[in-house]
Motif scaffolding. Structure first.
Motif, short mmCIF file in Angstrom:
data_model
loop_
_atom_site.label_atom_id
_atom_site.label_comp_id
_atom_site.label_asym_id
_atom_site.label_seq_id
_atom_site.Cartn_x
_atom_site.Cartn_y
_atom_site.Cartn_z
N GLU A 124 19.90 -38.66 0.87
CA GLU A 124 19.97 -38.59 -0.32
C GLU A 124 19.38 -38.90 -1.20
O GLU A 124 18.35 -39.82 -0.47
CB GLU A 124 21.33 -38.90 -0.54
CG GLU A 124 22.54 -37.96 -0.10
CD GLU A 124 23.54 -38.85 -0.56
OE1 GLU A 124 25.26 -37.47 -1.27
OE2 GLU A 124 24.22 -40.43 -0.47
N SER A 125 18.80 -38.30 -3.16
CA SER A 125 17.90 -39.46 -4.01
C SER A 125 18.04 -40.69 -3.50
O SER A 125 19.81 -41.45 -3.45
CB SER A 125 18.46 -38.82 -4.81
OG SER A 125 19.23 -38.90 -5.11
N VAL A 126 17.91 -42.20 -4.39
CA VAL A 126 18.33 -42.74 -4.46
C VAL A 126 19.63 -43.16 -5.84
O VAL A 126 20.11 -43.87 -4.88
CB VAL A 126 17.06 -44.16 -5.04
CG1 VAL A 126 17.69 -45.63 -5.53
CG2 VAL A 126 15.62 -44.09 -3.93
N ASP A 127 19.57 -42.63 -6.38
CA ASP A 127 20.81 -42.40 -7.56
C ASP A 127 21.65 -41.92 -6.62
O ASP A 127 23.24 -42.20 -6.62
CB ASP A 127 20.36 -41.61 -9.00
CG ASP A 127 19.70 -42.09 -9.27
OD1 ASP A 127 19.29 -43.53 -9.31
OD2 ASP A 127 18.68 -41.63 -10.61
N GLU A 128 22.01 -40.82 -5.68
CA GLU A 128 22.63 -40.68 -5.10
C GLU A 128 23.20 -41.46 -4.02
O GLU A 128 24.20 -41.64 -3.68
CB GLU A 128 22.69 -38.96 -4.73
CG GLU A 128 22.21 -37.78 -5.07
CD GLU A 128 21.50 -36.82 -4.46
OE1 GLU A 128 22.00 -35.31 -5.07
OE2 GLU A 128 20.61 -37.00 -3.40
N VAL A 129 22.35 -42.19 -3.55
CA VAL A 129 22.77 -42.89 -2.57
C VAL A 129 23.60 -44.44 -3.10
O VAL A 129 24.34 -44.97 -2.73
CB VAL A 129 22.07 -43.52 -2.08
CG1 VAL A 129 21.81 -44.73 -0.94
CG2 VAL A 129 20.79 -42.66 -0.76
N THR A 130 23.21 -44.53 -4.43
CA THR A 130 23.89 -45.64 -4.98
C THR A 130 25.15 -44.95 -5.66
O THR A 130 25.89 -46.46 -5.23
CB THR A 130 23.09 -46.18 -6.63
OG1 THR A 130 21.88 -46.26 -6.57
CG2 THR A 130 23.94 -47.04 -7.86
N GLU A 131 25.51 -43.87 -5.75
CA GLU A 131 27.10 -43.51 -6.26
C GLU A 131 27.95 -43.40 -5.10
O GLU A 131 28.86 -43.49 -4.91
CB GLU A 131 27.20 -42.39 -6.99
CG GLU A 131 26.51 -42.25 -8.21
CD GLU A 131 26.28 -43.19 -9.13
OE1 GLU A 131 28.37 -43.03 -8.94
OE2 GLU A 131 26.05 -44.21 -9.97
N ARG A 132 27.32 -43.11 -3.92
CA ARG A 132 27.85 -43.22 -3.32
C ARG A 132 28.53 -44.51 -2.29
O ARG A 132 29.52 -44.81 -2.01
CB ARG A 132 26.62 -42.66 -1.57
CG ARG A 132 27.40 -42.20 -0.31
CD ARG A 132 27.48 -40.78 1.09
NE ARG A 132 26.83 -40.26 -0.22
CZ ARG A 132 27.42 -38.85 -0.03
NH1 ARG A 132 28.94 -38.87 0.81
NH2 ARG A 132 27.23 -37.65 -0.13
N LEU A 133 26.85 -45.77 -2.48
CA LEU A 133 27.93 -46.84 -2.15
C LEU A 133 28.75 -47.69 -3.18
O LEU A 133 30.22 -48.15 -2.50
CB LEU A 133 27.18 -47.95 -2.58
CG LEU A 133 25.41 -47.90 -0.74
CD1 LEU A 133 24.00 -48.67 -1.68
CD2 LEU A 133 26.16 -48.89 0.25
N ARG A 134 28.80 -46.95 -4.01
CA ARG A 134 30.03 -47.21 -5.38
C ARG A 134 31.59 -46.31 -4.72
O ARG A 134 32.80 -47.86 -5.22
CB ARG A 134 29.67 -46.87 -6.53
CG ARG A 134 28.49 -47.55 -6.93
CD ARG A 134 28.81 -47.48 -8.07
NE ARG A 134 27.74 -48.79 -9.24
CZ ARG A 134 27.34 -48.26 -10.08
NH1 ARG A 134 27.12 -47.40 -10.75
NH2 ARG A 134 25.97 -49.65 -10.81
N ARG A 135 31.11 -45.59 -4.16
CA ARG A 135 32.44 -45.08 -3.98
C ARG A 135 33.33 -45.67 -2.13
O ARG A 135 34.34 -45.11 -2.73
CB ARG A 135 32.24 -43.38 -3.39
CG ARG A 135 31.77 -42.83 -5.42
CD ARG A 135 32.25 -40.99 -4.56
NE ARG A 135 31.37 -40.42 -4.12
CZ ARG A 135 30.18 -40.41 -4.33
NH1 ARG A 135 29.45 -40.56 -5.41
NH2 ARG A 135 29.57 -39.44 -2.66
N LEU A 136 32.35 -45.92 -1.62
CA LEU A 136 32.66 -46.06 -0.02
C LEU A 136 33.27 -47.50 -0.20
O LEU A 136 33.92 -47.79 0.30
CB LEU A 136 31.80 -45.67 0.92
CG LEU A 136 31.47 -44.60 0.69
CD1 LEU A 136 30.10 -44.19 1.93
CD2 LEU A 136 32.93 -44.02 1.25
N GLY A 137 32.18 -48.68 -0.61
CA GLY A 137 32.60 -49.88 -1.24
C GLY A 137 31.75 -51.01 -0.67
O GLY A 137 31.41 -52.44 -0.49
N ILE A 138 31.09 -50.72 0.78
CA ILE A 138 30.28 -51.20 1.23
C ILE A 138 29.22 -50.57 2.10
O ILE A 138 29.12 -49.72 2.75
CB ILE A 138 31.10 -51.89 2.95
CG1 ILE A 138 33.04 -52.35 2.90
CG2 ILE A 138 31.01 -52.64 4.29
CD1 ILE A 138 33.68 -52.58 4.40
#
Length: 405
Positions: free
Chosen positions: A266-280
């Protein structure tokens, strides 16, 4: 200053080069980047221009079909393993030759060569144009992992070239203290500045998150990243685990994902949002190669940017930083139960660990590293006439070795 950058990547996904170029433009310089097979629609940003050189080699023409990702019989896999070093060397040599031809007629005040693959062309251009050379090495080149047959003679020759040409550089930049120390040990270079692969400070507030819903490894899916251990851990982990990233398809063909979710990048921004949703965030590395021990990968800084704790292989620099600042937990590489225990520990103490990650942002974000980079160029502009190197940051003697990093 007019800065000529050389880098054997497509630029589109090279966050380090893009971030450095933008920081130098913000400091008042202009930047032209000669990249490798840069997409035609790539837009670098204000003050940055680009040109592209192809990726052909004696084994494959530009745009030719790669064997990677194809299921090959054993004899073709063996041939690929044997010939891969020659293919890589031929490809990078042809790119460097094309980059030199592209750049030789341009006007520039300094050459910034990214990684060993650009060093020889960069040194030649700097010498012929009588301008300073900056060598920006993104890894510890002699200690890299390699997915092909051993090449000890080639490694020895490359180390000699790196030493000789790096001696001529006005400044050397690298990604972390571990690599910097190894370069000082091997080459006695006094003129090294650390500019890490850090991310900008976030511009949006951190979401409310009191416990994780999953763990994400976001990066290249390939050998030497201990992903086999991650797969085994997924059998018993109460924390769901996802892998996302570009894949070495030859490796992926033999990888057993167990209970993992494996997805494209995914794009950097998409990875950022996914990290924030998953948490680790998972930051995994296999031991046994010196570059892995010294590495300070993007994933560390991306997790800090996203404000999420991480579970990190107990290997070298990444483990040291994680423990030192309390950014998460470490696990023993190769030990799936150790990884599961580390995930559980982060989940059990989540708000406290996350608070430490957020508290570390000022120290581990791009403004600090951008300042280190721009200081290199400030010293380039003010260096004494005839000085071959800049010395360490903060040194009053251009040949000194005091380090204030």
């Amino acid at each position: 200053m007019r800065i000529l950058m050389l880098v054997a990547t497509s630029l589109a996904t090279d966050t380090r080069v893009k971030r450095e170029a933008a920081a130098l433009v913000d400091a008042g310089h202009t930047v032209h980047v000669v990249g490798r097979s840069v997409p035609e629609d790539f837009v670098a940003g204000p003050g940055i221009t680009t040109s592209s050189v192809g990726t052909s080699s004696v084994f494959r023409k530009e745009g030719g079909t790669s064997l990677q990702g194809r299921r090959l019989p054993w004899h073709l896999r063996l041939a690929r393993w044997v010939l891969l070093p020659q293919h890589s060397k031929s490809s990078f040599t042809r790119w460097a030759s094309g980059a030199y031809e592209d750049a030789r007629g341009r006007e520039f005040d300094v050459v910034h060569a990214h990684d060993f693959t650009a060093l020889e062309a960069g040194e030649r251009l700097a010498r012929e144009h009588d301008v300073p050379l900056v060598y920006d090495t993104h890894e510890y080149w002699p200690g890299r992992t390699r997915s092909h047959r051993p090449t000890p003679v080639q490694r020895w020759r490359e180390a000699r070239v790196e030493k000789r040409l790096g001696d001529r550089a006005a400044a050397v930049i690298t990604v972390g203290d571990g690599v910097a120390d190894a370069l000082r040990r091997d080459y006695s270079w006094p003129h090294i500045t650390v500019v890490r692969n850090s991310f900008p400070l976030p511009t949006s507030p951190d979401p409310e998150l009191t416990s994780p819903t999953g763990a994400l490894y976001a990066g290249r899916l390939a050998p030497f990243r201990d992903l086999e251990t991650v797969a085994l851990a997924s059998r018993t982990s109460s924390v769901p685990i996802e892998l996302r990233g570009p894949a070495d398809e030859s490796w992926l063909d033999t990888f057993e994902p167990e209970q993992l979710t494996v997805s494209p990048p995914e794009s950097v921004d998409e990875v950022t949002e996914r990290l924030r949703r998953l948490g680790i965030s998972l930051v995994t590395m296999a031991p046994g190669w010196e570059n892995n021990v010294l590495a300070m990968p993007n994933k560390i800084f991306h997790a800090v940017h996203a404000g999420v704790p991480m579970v990190v292989s107990d290997v070298g620099e990444i483990a040291r930083l994680t423990r030192e600042l309390g950014l998460g937990r470490t696990y023993a590489p190769g030990d799936a139960q150790s990884l599961v225990a580390a995930l559980n520990e982060v989940a059990a103490d989540y708000p406290a660990v996350r608070a430490k990650v957020i508290a570390a942002r000022d120290e581990l974000s791009w403004p600090r590293d951008a300042a280190a980079l721009t200081e290199v160029y400030q010293r380039l502009q003010s260096r004494p006439s005839g000085s071959s190197t800049l010395g360490e940051p903060g040194s009053t003697d251009p040949s000194g070795s005091e380090d204030d990093e």
